[in-house]
Write a protein that holds these residues in place. Structure first.
Motif, PDB file in Angstrom:
ATOM      1  N   UNK A  51      -0.045   2.786  -3.743  1.00 57.97           N
ATOM      2  CA  UNK A  51      -1.449   3.094  -3.465  1.00 57.97           C
ATOM      3  C   UNK A  51      -1.677   4.596  -3.500  1.00 57.97           C
ATOM      4  N   UNK A  52      -2.967   4.954  -3.601  1.00 57.77           N
ATOM      5  CA  UNK A  52      -3.386   6.356  -3.693  1.00 57.77           C
ATOM      6  C   UNK A  52      -4.599   6.586  -2.800  1.00 57.77           C
ATOM      7  N   UNK A  53      -4.497   7.609  -1.952  1.00 57.16           N
ATOM      8  CA  UNK A  53      -5.613   8.060  -1.115  1.00 57.16           C
ATOM      9  C   UNK A  53      -5.833   9.524  -1.447  1.00 57.16           C
ATOM     10  N   UNK A  54      -7.054   9.909  -1.853  1.00 63.58           N
ATOM     11  CA  UNK A  54      -7.258  11.289  -2.298  1.00 63.58           C
ATOM     12  C   UNK A  54      -7.170  12.336  -1.201  1.00 63.58           C
ATOM     13  N   UNK A  60      -8.203   4.601  -2.465  1.00 64.23           N
ATOM     14  CA  UNK A  60      -8.949   4.624  -3.721  1.00 64.23           C
ATOM     15  C   UNK A  60      -8.389   3.662  -4.763  1.00 64.23           C
ATOM     16  N   UNK A  61      -7.060   3.536  -4.815  1.00 63.83           N
ATOM     17  CA  UNK A  61      -6.417   2.683  -5.819  1.00 63.83           C
ATOM     18  C   UNK A  61      -5.245   1.962  -5.165  1.00 63.83           C
ATOM     19  N   UNK A  62      -5.138   0.669  -5.440  1.00 65.66           N
ATOM     20  CA  UNK A  62      -3.981  -0.120  -5.012  1.00 65.66           C
ATOM     21  C   UNK A  62      -3.414  -0.790  -6.246  1.00 65.66           C
ATOM     22  N   UNK A  77     -11.319  -1.416  -1.550  1.00 63.17           N
ATOM     23  CA  UNK A  77     -10.639  -0.478  -2.447  1.00 63.17           C
ATOM     24  C   UNK A  77     -11.342  -0.516  -3.806  1.00 63.17           C
ATOM     25  N   UNK A  78     -11.800   0.619  -4.314  1.00 62.01           N
ATOM     26  CA  UNK A  78     -12.559   0.624  -5.568  1.00 62.01           C
ATOM     27  C   UNK A  78     -11.807   0.072  -6.781  1.00 62.01           C
ATOM     28  N   UNK A  82     -11.183   5.533 -12.748  1.00 65.41           N
ATOM     29  CA  UNK A  82     -12.081   6.633 -12.376  1.00 65.41           C
ATOM     30  C   UNK A  82     -11.586   7.470 -11.205  1.00 65.41           C
ATOM     31  N   UNK A  83     -10.968   6.846 -10.215  1.00 66.21           N
ATOM     32  CA  UNK A  83     -10.522   7.574  -9.023  1.00 66.21           C
ATOM     33  C   UNK A  83      -9.395   8.556  -9.337  1.00 66.21           C
ATOM     34  N   UNK A  84      -8.663   8.304 -10.406  1.00 65.74           N
ATOM     35  CA  UNK A  84      -7.560   9.183 -10.801  1.00 65.74           C
ATOM     36  C   UNK A  84      -7.940  10.092 -11.966  1.00 65.74           C
TER      37      UNK A  84
END
Length: 194
Positions: free
Chosen positions: A77-80, A104-106, A138-139, A175-177
């Motif tokens: 996962x990613x959290x900005x 933001x992303x899983x 989560x988007x 988009x989140x990355x």
């Protein structure tokens, strides 16, 4: 902070108690650690990792639903942006909206268990797809099937995941990355994909 979801779920963001036992499940297969590392390396190579960024693998994401703690540990996962913690503290889990930005992303690597990562079970124990879509919201939710060598990317639209289509090169815009995601063929860390 309280979030009311369409199914009348009452979601709150409470700190995880220090003595809460976290799951210690092993990885499903030998590819998982290498895949998670490759995702993180790709972000680093593209300057997408900052000191306030949180990237994790098999790490507990916490929410409370109707005052009961729910923890899921995605494969990656990613959290900005997260709040810093003291240098002497080891982060055991992450509670979105309490400790920083929402996840933001899983990404989940599909196992051979029926429906585990794609479960929409809306009652405890909540299915992972339901948890990421309706509780955490989560988007972007990505699933990778190592048995079929395929990706599915779901983006949250109108409070529901919609499966995205790949571009002509077989890649998906995340988009989140601000990066494309696709399946790479080759050898890395002694493991081969094709």
């Amino acid at each position: 902070m309280v979030l009311q979801t369409p199914q009348q779920l009452i979601v709150t963001w409470e700190p995880l108690p220090e003595d809460y036992p976290l799951p210690d499940d092993p990885a499903e297969n030998i590819q998982q650690p290498a895949l998670a590392a490759a995702l993180t390396d790709a972000l680093g190579a593209n300057d997408r990792i900052q000191p306030e960024t949180l990237i994790g693998s098999n790490f507990g994401i916490v929410a409370s639903v109707h005052r009961k703690i729910v923890v899921k540990a995605p494969d990656w996962f990613y959290v900005p942006q997260v709040q810093p913690i003291a240098e002497t503290v080891i982060r055991r889990s992450y509670t979105p909206n309490l400790e920083g930005a929402p996840v933001a992303v899983v990404m989940e690597f599909l196992s051979n268990e029926d429906g585990g990562e794609l479960s929409i079970r809306s009652t405890p124990p909540y299915g992972k797809l339901h948890y990421y879509e309706q509780i955490l919201q989560v988007p972007t939710y990505v699933t990778y099937d190592p048995y079929e060598l395929s990706l599915e990317v779901r983006c949250l639209q109108d409070q529901r995941y919609q499966i995205q289509a790949a571009n002509a090169d077989g890649r998906f815009w995340i988009p989140e990355l601000q990066l494309f995601l696709g399946i790479w063929n080759g050898e890395r860390l002694g493991q081969r994909t094709n």
